[in-house]
Design an enzyme around this catalytic site. Structure first.
Site, PDB file in Angstrom:
ATOM      1  CG  HIS A  62       6.018  -3.636   1.921  1.00 46.55           C
ATOM      2  ND1 HIS A  62       6.777  -4.499   1.171  1.00 46.55           N
ATOM      3  CD2 HIS A  62       6.873  -2.676   2.366  1.00 46.55           C
ATOM      4  CE1 HIS A  62       8.036  -4.090   1.164  1.00 46.55           C
ATOM      5  NE2 HIS A  62       8.120  -2.987   1.896  1.00 46.55           N
ATOM      6  CG  ASP A  63      -2.267  -3.851   2.625  1.00 46.06           C
ATOM      7  OD1 ASP A  63      -2.463  -4.917   1.990  1.00 46.06           O
ATOM      8  OD2 ASP A  63      -3.191  -3.148   3.063  1.00 46.06           O
ATOM      9  CB  SER A  72      -4.198  -8.756   0.216  1.00 43.92           C
ATOM     10  OG  SER A  72      -3.272  -7.840  -0.332  1.00 43.92           O
ATOM     11  N   PRO A 155       9.023  -2.742  -5.347  1.00 44.61           N
ATOM     12  CG  PRO A 155       8.761  -0.464  -5.058  1.00 44.61           C
ATOM     13  CD  PRO A 155       8.075  -1.774  -4.826  1.00 44.61           C
TER      14      PRO A 155
END
Length: 195
Positions: A62-63, A72, A155
């Protein structure tokens, strides 16, 4: 064996989309114990809760998918922080990264980036799950921007195959990448529920 290849591909993807001048042993002079500290924290966490192995891999994905592997997703700047994006629902492992960062800052304050901690933690989680051991090039710089809207193109399970293809294409990924990463994420989540 399929899990091995899926995880290996995921790692190549995650490393490929990391920014900066990465190299093996980046911290060898400035914080020589960096990797062993992260490994120790991850091992303690995964021994305590085996589900954290899949959770840490998902955190890394995910990062990296949003703005590259820049950490982030860890920035907490209120309700508009990236970590609060709809596409990041259920992402966890933040406490493991925070624990590793605290231990690293005790040993060598301000040296190791959070982005590298996330990458190293994912590597260690995979190894602890009987996956492959591999070296992670380090030297990532932490992102400074965290905004919920940056994760709009994550996604989503409700996306059509065409929407998923488009999202992956915008990240420079192929249809094969889509199939492999989707399979890897589905398999890791399934395994997580079995543990």
């Amino acid at each position: 064996m399929a899990l091995f290849y899926a995880l290996l591909f995921a790692l190549v993807f995650l490393i490929r989309y990391s920014a900066g001048q990465l190299k093996i042993g980046f911290y060898s002079e400035t914080c020589p114990e960096a990797e062993s500290i992260v490994s120790s924290v991850v091992q303690d966490a995964v021994v305590s809760d085996p589900n954290l192995a899949a959770v840490l891999l998902r955190l890394h994905f995910h990062d990296c998918f949003v703005e590259g592997c820049d950490g982030s997703i860890l920035i907490e700047n209120g309700p508009n922080a990236e970590k609060h994006a709809f596409g990041h629902q259920g992402v966890g492992g933040f406490e493991v990264i925070e624990n590793a960062k605290a231990r690293l800052d005790d040993a060598c304050p301000g040296v190791v980036s959070c982005a590298d901690i996330v990458a190293l933690a994912a590597r260690d989680a995979i190894a602890l799950s009987n996956g492959p051991s591999y070296q992670v090039p380090t030297g990532r710089r932490d992102g400074e921007v965290s905004n919920v809207t940056l994760a709009d193109d994550m996604p989503d399970v409700s996306d059509s195959i065409q929407q998923l293809k488009t999202k992956f294409l915008h990240k420079g990924l192929s249809e094969k990448d889509l199939v492999l990463l989707s399979g890897m994420l589905s398999l890791s989540l399934s395994l997580m529920h079995l543990l």
